[in-house]
Enzyme design. Sequence first.
Site, PDB file in Angstrom:
ATOM      1  N   GLU A  60       0.917  -1.328  -0.017  1.00 15.90           N
ATOM      2  CA  GLU A  60       0.026  -0.101   0.040  1.00 15.90           C
ATOM      3  C   GLU A  60       0.776   1.161   0.073  1.00 15.90           C
ATOM      4  O   GLU A  60       0.958   2.070   0.986  1.00 15.90           O
ATOM      5  CB  GLU A  60      -0.824  -0.087   1.089  1.00 15.90           C
ATOM      6  CG  GLU A  60      -1.764  -1.286   1.251  1.00 15.90           C
ATOM      7  CD  GLU A  60      -2.314  -1.454   2.908  1.00 15.90           C
ATOM      8  OE1 GLU A  60      -1.897  -0.935   3.876  1.00 15.90           O
ATOM      9  OE2 GLU A  60      -3.690  -1.930   2.857  1.00 15.90           O
ATOM     10  N   CYS A  64      -3.289  33.600  10.728  1.00 15.38           N
ATOM     11  CA  CYS A  64      -2.882  34.321  11.810  1.00 15.38           C
ATOM     12  C   CYS A  64      -2.642  33.433  12.766  1.00 15.38           C
ATOM     13  O   CYS A  64      -3.633  33.110  13.799  1.00 15.38           O
ATOM     14  CB  CYS A  64      -4.233  35.439  12.043  1.00 15.38           C
ATOM     15  SG  CYS A  64      -4.519  36.440  10.829  1.00 15.38           S
ATOM     16  N   ARG A 117       1.869  20.140   7.387  1.00 11.34           N
ATOM     17  CA  ARG A 117       2.880  19.140   7.873  1.00 11.34           C
ATOM     18  C   ARG A 117       3.762  19.726   8.765  1.00 11.34           C
ATOM     19  O   ARG A 117       4.659  19.191   9.736  1.00 11.34           O
ATOM     20  CB  ARG A 117       3.509  18.517   6.818  1.00 11.34           C
ATOM     21  CG  ARG A 117       2.556  17.537   6.022  1.00 11.34           C
ATOM     22  CD  ARG A 117       3.178  16.528   5.075  1.00 11.34           C
ATOM     23  NE  ARG A 117       3.955  15.474   5.841  1.00 11.34           N
ATOM     24  CZ  ARG A 117       5.467  15.720   5.458  1.00 11.34           C
ATOM     25  NH1 ARG A 117       5.826  16.606   4.903  1.00 11.34           N
ATOM     26  NH2 ARG A 117       6.006  14.544   6.158  1.00 11.34           N
TER      27      ARG A 117
HETATM   28  C1  LIG Z   1      -1.028   5.702   5.668  1.00 10.80           C
HETATM   29  C2  LIG Z   1      -1.124   4.285   5.406  1.00 10.80           C
HETATM   30  C3  LIG Z   1      -0.436   3.811   4.090  1.00 10.80           C
HETATM   31  C4  LIG Z   1       0.169   4.497   3.160  1.00 10.80           C
HETATM   32  O1  LIG Z   1       1.491   4.944   4.077  1.00 10.80           O
HETATM   33  P1  LIG Z   1       2.510   5.772   3.143  1.00 10.80           P
HETATM   34  O2  LIG Z   1       3.621   6.164   4.294  1.00 10.80           O
HETATM   35  O3  LIG Z   1       2.089   7.011   2.507  1.00 10.80           O
HETATM   36  O4  LIG Z   1       3.423   4.898   2.153  1.00 10.80           O
HETATM   37  C5  LIG Z   1      -0.729   2.650   3.843  1.00 10.80           C
HETATM   38  N1  LIG Z   1      -1.312   1.509   4.631  1.00 10.80           N
HETATM   39  C6  LIG Z   1      -2.215   1.974   5.850  1.00 10.80           C
HETATM   40  C7  LIG Z   1      -2.922   1.239   6.572  1.00 10.80           C
HETATM   41  C8  LIG Z   1      -1.871   3.246   6.132  1.00 10.80           C
HETATM   42  O5  LIG Z   1      -2.598   3.945   7.206  1.00 10.80           O
END
Ligand SMILES: *Cc1c(COP(=O)(O)O)cnc(C)c1O
Length: 431
Positions: free
Chosen positions: A290, A361, A330
């Site tokens: 992911e 502000c 961020r």
């Molecule tokens: C945020 C998240 C990601 C992606 O993370 P990156 O650091 O952007 O690659 C993948 N899986 C889960 C469960 C997440 O919470």
Amino acid sequence: MVSDSLSINSQGHLAVSGADTVSLAAKYGTPLMVYSEDGVRRNCRKFVSSIQDNYDGNGLALYASKAFSCLEMYRICDSEQMGVDVVSGGEIHTALKAGFPAEKILFHGNNKTPAELGLALDAGVGRYVVDNFPEMELLDRLAGEKGVRARVLLRITPGIDAHTHDFIKTGLIDSKFGFTLETGEALDAVRRVLKKANLDFVGVHCHIGSQIFDIDPFEHAALVMLGFIRKIKDELGFEPAELNLGGGFGVKYLDDDDPEDFTEYMRRVAAVVKEKCAEEGLRVPFILIEPGRSIVGAECVTLYTVGGVKRIPGVRTYVSIDGGMADNPRYILYQAAYQITCANKANEPRDTYVTLAGKCCESGDLIQENAPLQRVEPGDIVAVMTTGAYNYSMASNYNRIPRPAVLMVSGGKERLIIRRETNDDLLRLDI
Ligand SMILES: *Cc1c(COP(=O)(O)O)cnc(C)c1O
């Protein structure tokens, strides 16, 4: 440069995939977010092809769309043969409106609401990562009511801290996410999910952190998770077919940042998984990953116009820009590091140190402190790099500031993918 998509052109201007950022700022106004479509697609292809090359294609790379979600991103992911990971009804809705195939959507989150789960079940979302027991009950009941089945992975908290060099195997059970491995909760969850009439348990998931540069923690996580699969097989006589190793691959924010190449990630993780499966007598699982930040993070710059420049002798120089925490929270959230440059003076030395200040502000509304920058004056264009992930998706309308326009650039040509919010847009929910 932090990304191959960035260069300095013959006029000494910063360019994104060949498009002159100073011209883009003049044409579209600032603040403006400029993505390299070529870069985003190159990153998608790296993940997809690394699964082909190292794992016989026996897996699926899912873009974690919370990093940057809009119609065009889902279209790009679809055309690049990726799945997507979503975390809300809003992201599911956006993906579906983009025509993204529901069966390649995976639904995450630690408190999915009945309405969100209902939307997902109606659409035929392909995978649910169940986070806790009440959610397991809820999903089973809703699927039953609708007469459909839900394919389920369980989110496991494996107790690995990717942010230290020595993996701390204990002490990480304090997480709002998932079923804890150490306490036996995870195995209990498998026992329960296998009894659910409307859920098909297909695999286990873990996500060990974000902005991780080393591959070792991922290898380690894979081993821990395969150990768990072995335990499930031994104790419950069932062998889950899918292993989801999450995201978290790091990108370059500063020139010194040195993340491993993603292709190297899959090469090493695939080797470890195959070896461990042979050792433990397990079937080689279908792998899901992911990546979020690593798809989009380094492929965008945000352009701002410099307003006031305030020099406080012996203290610091504030350079104020026409955006800030509203489009990029961020820094105020976690002092994130960014590289900045003057887009119209990109060839000049960055020999002053400035605090880049937003226009909200709020004294804490800064984008960077003590950051090297060319000598700038009002009207110059400052580019903040590596703003592709967790910037627009975290943007707000604080101070009633409209959100920026977003462009995608391919082969030197730009197109608008999100129009600039207007002051009237800000009124659309007001009654
Ligand atoms: C945020 C998240 C990601 C992606 O993370 P990156 O650091 O952007 O690659 C993948 N899986 C889960 C469960 C997440 O919470």
